[in-house]
Design a protein around this motif. Sequence first.
Motif, PDB file in Angstrom:
ATOM      1  N   UNK B  86      -2.883  14.098 -73.895  1.00  0.00           N
ATOM      2  CA  UNK B  86      -2.887  12.636 -73.814  1.00  0.00           C
ATOM      3  C   UNK B  86      -4.168  12.143 -73.139  1.00  0.00           C
ATOM      4  N   UNK B  87      -4.559  12.835 -72.062  1.00  0.00           N
ATOM      5  CA  UNK B  87      -5.777  12.441 -71.360  1.00  0.00           C
ATOM      6  C   UNK B  87      -6.992  12.671 -72.248  1.00  0.00           C
ATOM      7  N   UNK B  88      -6.983  13.774 -72.986  1.00  0.00           N
ATOM      8  CA  UNK B  88      -8.112  14.022 -73.878  1.00  0.00           C
ATOM      9  C   UNK B  88      -8.126  12.993 -75.011  1.00  0.00           C
ATOM     10  N   UNK B  89      -6.922  12.594 -75.482  1.00  0.00           N
ATOM     11  CA  UNK B  89      -6.857  11.565 -76.531  1.00  0.00           C
ATOM     12  C   UNK B  89      -7.468  10.262 -76.026  1.00  0.00           C
ATOM     13  N   UNK B  90      -7.303  10.012 -74.721  1.00  0.00           N
ATOM     14  CA  UNK B  90      -7.866   8.785 -74.134  1.00  0.00           C
ATOM     15  C   UNK B  90      -9.366   8.918 -73.878  1.00  0.00           C
ATOM     16  N   UNK B  91      -9.932  10.077 -74.162  1.00  0.00           N
ATOM     17  CA  UNK B  91     -11.382  10.207 -74.091  1.00  0.00           C
ATOM     18  C   UNK B  91     -11.895  11.057 -72.939  1.00  0.00           C
ATOM     19  N   UNK B  92     -10.978  11.532 -72.087  1.00  0.00           N
ATOM     20  CA  UNK B  92     -11.433  12.346 -70.956  1.00  0.00           C
ATOM     21  C   UNK B  92     -11.869  13.725 -71.468  1.00  0.00           C
ATOM     22  N   UNK B  93     -12.926  14.280 -70.901  1.00  0.00           N
ATOM     23  CA  UNK B  93     -13.399  15.587 -71.369  1.00  0.00           C
ATOM     24  C   UNK B  93     -12.683  16.697 -70.613  1.00  0.00           C
ATOM     25  N   UNK B  94     -12.694  17.884 -71.211  1.00  0.00           N
ATOM     26  CA  UNK B  94     -12.071  19.031 -70.574  1.00  0.00           C
ATOM     27  C   UNK B  94     -12.738  19.311 -69.233  1.00  0.00           C
ATOM     28  N   UNK B  95     -14.062  19.218 -69.208  1.00  0.00           N
ATOM     29  CA  UNK B  95     -14.800  19.505 -67.974  1.00  0.00           C
ATOM     30  C   UNK B  95     -14.430  18.493 -66.882  1.00  0.00           C
TER      31      UNK B  95
END
Lengths: 408, 408
Positions: B86-95
């Motif tokens: 969900x966080x990655x879907x919102x644009x946050x990167x893995x790093x």
Amino acid sequence: MIHAGELVTCAGRGGTAEEELEVVEDGALLVAKGKVVWTGTTRQLLQKNLGKAKKSIDAQGSLVTPGFVDPHTHLVYAGSREDELERKAAGESYISILAGGGGILRTVRETRASSAAALASESVGRLSQLMKNGVTTAEVKTGYGLDLAGETKMLAAIRRLGRVSPVELIPTFLGLHARPPEFRDSKEYADHVTRDILPAVAAERDRPTFSDCFCEAGVFSAAECSAYLRASRSLGFRLKIHADEFAESGGAGVAAELGCVSADHLGRSDISGARAMANQGVTAVLLPGTSLYSSIPYADARGIIAAGCRVALGTDLSPNSWVESPQFVMSLACTGMRMTPAQTLLGFTKHAAAAVARSDIGVLAEGSQADFVIHGVPGYRFIPYRVGGSYVLSVFKRGRLVYDSGES
Amino acid sequence: MIHAGELVTCAGRGGTAEEELEVVEDGALLVAKGKVVWTGTTRQLLQKNLGKAKKSIDAQGSLVTPGFVDPHTHLVYAGSREDELERKAAGESYISILAGGGGILRTVRETRASSAAALASESVGRLSQLMKNGVTTAEVKTGYGLDLAGETKMLAAIRRLGRVSPVELIPTFLGLHARPPEFRDSKEYADHVTRDILPAVAAERDRPTFSDCFCEAGVFSAAECSAYLRASRSLGFRLKIHADEFAESGGAGVAAELGCVSADHLGRSDISGARAMANQGVTAVLLPGTSLYSSIPYADARGIIAAGCRVALGTDLSPNSWVESPQFVMSLACTGMRMTPAQTLLGFTKHAAAAVARSDIGVLAEGSQADFVIHGVPGYRFIPYRVGGSYVLSVFKRGRLVYDSGES
């Protein structure tokens, strides 16, 4: 009576996808005569007097969702096109394979040479894989006959398949899918279909609900699709359109103008098309599995949602993209199109039902059909998170167990 | 004695991937004492005197391949990270998730709090899903302990898992995976691992074959990895490296310089790194599932192959990318990285075996281990073509049936 660890009804109210999902921890579901009669928490259920429930299913620790609705498939066809993956790997485009007599046209040749019985029998394994992955209702398109005999044979095959499978099938007459080689141009073929095939299909006793067409540069123009869909509407069909998969071709605009139930693909639609669709209540059906197979960009799901459009997802199971898993598509939708897990689950349930003009499936609410799936995961976020394994424990259609993995 | 519709031995000679595959139509396989004793066509087999075969398996109409080797997994861990999608879907990167104490560090906290027995028991379902998808050998990394107690506990969990599963496990000590919060900088932690943990792991009775590290901008530098790998080599470990997943970080160069058995990820390696790896016989392990989950570009598989590198594929099953299917990865490799179906099958068989320094698995040839899979499809091109369903009919490890779908 079903006790769930996490029950997701997809029948919630409210503006966000999470509210629409309505996640009930320690949930419970009451079913009678193939319909849902009550949903809530197990605690609420125990406070009622329920000595009368005939059968109780313990799905505590598991997730229960509505049965998946796959709103876009071409699952009835003959043959296969596994070698085209190799040609696409070498850089050939789908449109170029089609222009050389491959792609759809190859499947048309093989489908024309097959009987309705053989078509149904060749397709039953695909439908069964969908069911094992939680699908309880699937739309199925014609479009590999491309003449009256071929198209009515496909409809007969779909009806046959519907009689032998527990999955409910929703047939769509895909009148304009590709131009068969015996016609010189798309206009000539579109006119022929509209004049000669469409009325015959409309006159069938068990006629399909939907009429559909492929609006795409180099395939059928927006004007050809518009004329065909208007004729379809006047014959009582509900409308669908394949729009703007490879290039902006005006398909989203046609969908909005004619009030299509759904516009599908939308890989290249501009955002004004999505706004027009939102205003007219057209459901966008996105098919990221196909984008992957065809090496084309994903649809701008976030932009389409921001424009106010209802977004459904489909497998687009076809000889081009042999995708048999909603979970796989939901995962691609999260990772490739950056939809949230909640949006992707709505995409295969409530919103997919809207894409086939149904409100009694895709949700678990009083009066809805008791189509549901027990998943061997603790919550709905695991559906797109966990890819390639199989954790559907059991599938129920109208309250009846139709698939059991043997692992519950 | 096994009769196959299409037998793919992966033991062919010749320059192209298709020649390496060695596709035998109407093939046959003779197995004795857990080893392959003969492969050829059924006709050749019938010309021999074979009244003595104790058991015959009819897989005509089906595909038989070597058991899949998954050369890169992190399948032993505690907990899950489904919310990070969900966080990655919102644009946050893995790093960025990692920098905030999420990602690997969260799994480290949960793994440290777990016992070896609990870790093994939590992981057995994942390994079982891999096996049902045709995996007969899997590499498994440590790296969620990040201290001596945690890392040796993970090794104990891997050994436990290996004892209860029919899948053969190849343990890798992943000494440099992330910097634990109790250390201020990566250099300090790398020194500590090299000085204090590595020798203790090397001294274990049932020590792991491989030592591995994560060479990436912001994680561990090429210099830190190089020093760690040299120390590993002097303690008798074979070497692996996670290289250049998010940014060109010199990892491919380190792999070539130190003669690593494999360099994995390679999403951003430049082509000179691949050429150097090819010269030194380093196998490239590509992990397209992870690229998808992390929304980062796929590795340049075609460029790496053109540079002369042997390319393997892995699931990278981990809490970041919970991928349980080689077929899914092979499909992504075809569609996303434009590898051919033949190259992807070598990627999970012969080339994957090379990535774990084995030549007795991943092929079906006289003397090799009798690890093989019967697939319910007519040919190998269907493996990446057909996605999301499950068509593995049965799996054999050392000649013994370890999984049967019940559909053969």
